[in-house]
Design a protein around this motif. Structure first.
Motif, PDB file in Angstrom:
ATOM      1  N   GLN A 225       0.846  -1.186   0.000  1.00 26.29           N
ATOM      2  CA  GLN A 225       0.000   0.000   0.000  1.00 26.29           C
ATOM      3  C   GLN A 225       0.881   1.235   0.000  1.00 26.29           C
ATOM      4  N   GLU A 226       0.823   1.983  -1.076  1.00 27.22           N
ATOM      5  CA  GLU A 226       1.636   3.186  -1.155  1.00 27.22           C
ATOM      6  C   GLU A 226       0.962   4.351  -0.437  1.00 27.22           C
ATOM      7  N   ASP A 227      -0.337   4.404  -0.480  1.00 26.49           N
ATOM      8  CA  ASP A 227      -1.063   5.507   0.121  1.00 26.49           C
ATOM      9  C   ASP A 227      -1.954   5.018   1.244  1.00 26.49           C
ATOM     10  N   ALA A 228      -2.246   5.934   2.184  1.00 20.01           N
ATOM     11  CA  ALA A 228      -3.174   5.614   3.260  1.00 20.01           C
ATOM     12  C   ALA A 228      -4.583   5.460   2.689  1.00 20.01           C
ATOM     13  N   VAL A 229      -5.391   4.668   3.358  1.00 18.25           N
ATOM     14  CA  VAL A 229      -6.757   4.419   2.908  1.00 18.25           C
ATOM     15  C   VAL A 229      -7.724   5.170   3.813  1.00 18.25           C
ATOM     16  N   SER A 230      -8.540   6.027   3.218  1.00 15.65           N
ATOM     17  CA  SER A 230      -9.547   6.769   3.973  1.00 15.65           C
ATOM     18  C   SER A 230     -10.825   5.942   4.060  1.00 15.65           C
ATOM     19  N   PHE A 231     -11.461   5.979   5.217  1.00 15.34           N
ATOM     20  CA  PHE A 231     -12.696   5.209   5.390  1.00 15.34           C
ATOM     21  C   PHE A 231     -13.665   5.989   6.266  1.00 15.34           C
ATOM     22  N   LYS A 232     -14.873   5.471   6.357  1.00 16.01           N
ATOM     23  CA  LYS A 232     -15.885   6.047   7.249  1.00 16.01           C
ATOM     24  C   LYS A 232     -16.617   4.897   7.923  1.00 16.01           C
ATOM     25  N   VAL A 233     -17.072   5.153   9.153  1.00 11.08           N
ATOM     26  CA  VAL A 233     -17.699   4.093   9.922  1.00 11.08           C
ATOM     27  C   VAL A 233     -18.771   4.691  10.821  1.00 11.08           C
ATOM     28  N   ASN A 234     -19.818   3.907  11.053  1.00  8.66           N
ATOM     29  CA  ASN A 234     -20.872   4.347  11.949  1.00  8.66           C
ATOM     30  C   ASN A 234     -20.301   4.547  13.359  1.00  8.66           C
ATOM     31  N   ALA A 235     -20.646   5.663  13.972  1.00 11.69           N
ATOM     32  CA  ALA A 235     -20.083   6.002  15.284  1.00 11.69           C
ATOM     33  C   ALA A 235     -20.420   4.959  16.338  1.00 11.69           C
ATOM     34  N   ARG A 236     -21.625   4.406  16.297  1.00 13.53           N
ATOM     35  CA  ARG A 236     -22.022   3.406  17.287  1.00 13.53           C
ATOM     36  C   ARG A 236     -21.245   2.108  17.103  1.00 13.53           C
ATOM     37  N   VAL A 237     -21.053   1.732  15.858  1.00 12.82           N
ATOM     38  CA  VAL A 237     -20.288   0.516  15.569  1.00 12.82           C
ATOM     39  C   VAL A 237     -18.851   0.667  16.056  1.00 12.82           C
ATOM     40  N   LEU A 238     -18.266   1.811  15.771  1.00 14.90           N
ATOM     41  CA  LEU A 238     -16.890   2.071  16.195  1.00 14.90           C
ATOM     42  C   LEU A 238     -16.782   2.055  17.719  1.00 14.90           C
ATOM     43  N   ARG A 239     -17.715   2.719  18.377  1.00 15.25           N
ATOM     44  CA  ARG A 239     -17.678   2.773  19.837  1.00 15.25           C
ATOM     45  C   ARG A 239     -17.805   1.384  20.442  1.00 15.25           C
ATOM     46  N   HIS A 240     -18.644   0.547  19.867  1.00 17.01           N
ATOM     47  CA  HIS A 240     -18.839  -0.821  20.371  1.00 17.01           C
ATOM     48  C   HIS A 240     -17.544  -1.633  20.271  1.00 17.01           C
ATOM     49  N   VAL A 241     -16.821  -1.480  19.166  1.00 12.36           N
ATOM     50  CA  VAL A 241     -15.567  -2.225  18.981  1.00 12.36           C
ATOM     51  C   VAL A 241     -14.489  -1.725  19.940  1.00 12.36           C
ATOM     52  N   LEU A 242     -14.417  -0.402  20.133  1.00 13.52           N
ATOM     53  CA  LEU A 242     -13.385   0.148  21.005  1.00 13.52           C
ATOM     54  C   LEU A 242     -13.654  -0.175  22.464  1.00 13.52           C
ATOM     55  N   ILE A 243     -14.923  -0.248  22.842  1.00 13.26           N
ATOM     56  CA  ILE A 243     -15.263  -0.581  24.219  1.00 13.26           C
ATOM     57  C   ILE A 243     -14.809  -1.997  24.556  1.00 13.26           C
ATOM     58  N   ASP A 244     -14.734  -2.847  23.542  1.00 12.54           N
ATOM     59  CA  ASP A 244     -14.265  -4.220  23.746  1.00 12.54           C
ATOM     60  C   ASP A 244     -12.876  -4.238  24.367  1.00 12.54           C
ATOM     61  N   GLY A 245     -12.090  -3.190  24.080  1.00  7.70           N
ATOM     62  CA  GLY A 245     -10.790  -3.034  24.719  1.00  7.70           C
ATOM     63  C   GLY A 245      -9.652  -3.788  24.073  1.00  7.70           C
ATOM     64  N   SER A 246      -9.895  -4.451  22.967  1.00  8.21           N
ATOM     65  CA  SER A 246      -8.838  -5.216  22.312  1.00  8.21           C
ATOM     66  C   SER A 246      -7.826  -4.286  21.653  1.00  8.21           C
ATOM     67  N   ALA A 247      -6.538  -4.612  21.806  1.00  4.01           N
ATOM     68  CA  ALA A 247      -5.501  -3.794  21.184  1.00  4.01           C
ATOM     69  C   ALA A 247      -5.412  -4.045  19.684  1.00  4.01           C
TER      70      ALA A 247
END
Length: 234
Positions: free
Chosen positions: A41-63
């Motif tokens: 990958q030469e360039d960074a990949v831009s993405f978008k995600v639902n805020a609730r989905v993201l929060r649920h994954v981060l709350i899981d606490g996995s590194a």
């Protein structure tokens, strides 16, 4: 962490650019993000995600997280996150793609347990956590969700250094072992109340000598007739 036990974050590619598009996404409950690194990958990949989905994954606490984007699954870790200063919500997130067979340097949180059982706390001391993040090096699959520290044996006025902590298997601490303080038990400061001091005040004349206080009205009234009587007898 073995593949399959890691949380999965599904996101959409983000072709939109610019402040206006970003504001619109945030109003719709969408968090913009970027994933950096990765072989091929030469360039960074831009993405978008639902805020609730993201929060649920981060709350899981996995590194370590499996990111699904553009039909690919990439092992990633959180590189940085931006929070709204008022609502304390994530408004942008940066992820870093990693290779599972190469060690990386990152930060992990410190979780304290056993506070109420600590002898120093039972004696009235206050346990203060000094370090909340530690720098480590490990394979992505060996990165712990947090460094768990047991403080249940800390006495009053004790100080726990990083050298007293055993690193999880496959993890190397990068901070100074002797200089890094994890927690302390502080002796509470006793506030002494000032003693009440009763002072008698006396009148002082111009020459510095004390003078008698003026008699009360009742005393003047009782002495006056006596003086008049002495004058008549003379």
């Amino acid at each position: 962490m073995a593949e399959g036990s890691r949380p999965t974050l599904e996101v959409d590619a983000r072709p939109e650019r610019g402040t206006r598009a970003t504001r619109r996404m945030r109003r719709e409950g969408i968090v913009p993000g970027v994933v950096y690194g990765g072989t091929g990958q030469e360039d960074a990949v831009s993405f978008k995600v639902n805020a609730r989905v993201l929060r649920h994954v981060l709350i899981d606490g996995s590194a370590l997280i499996d990111l699904k984007v553009d039909g690919k699954t990439l092992p990633v870790i959180v590189k940085d996150r931006q929070l709204d200063p008022v609502r304390d919500e994530i408004i942008h997130i940066d992820l870093l793609e990693v290779r599972l067979d190469e060690k990386i340097q990152t930060q992990v949180g410190v979780h304290i347990e056993g506070v109420e059982e600590a002898p120093g706390v039972k004696e009235g001391g206050v346990l203060e956590q000094v370090s909340h993040q530690l720098n480590i090096e490990a394979l992505p699959t060996a990165i712990p969700d947090a460094i768990v520290v047991d403080v249940s044996a800390m006495e009053i006025a004790a100080t726990m250094h990083l050298s007293e902590i055993t690193a999880p298997e496959g993890v190397e601490f990068l901070d100074d072992l002797e200089e890094t303080i994890i927690a302390t038990v502080v002796v509470p400061t006793e506030v002494e109340e000032p003693e009440e001091i009763e002072e008698e005040t006396e009148l002082v004349g111009e020459d510095g000598e004390p003078i008698e206080a003026p008699a009360e009205e009742g005393e003047e009234a009782s002495e006056a007739p006596a003086e008049e009587a002495e004058g008549e007898e003379s």
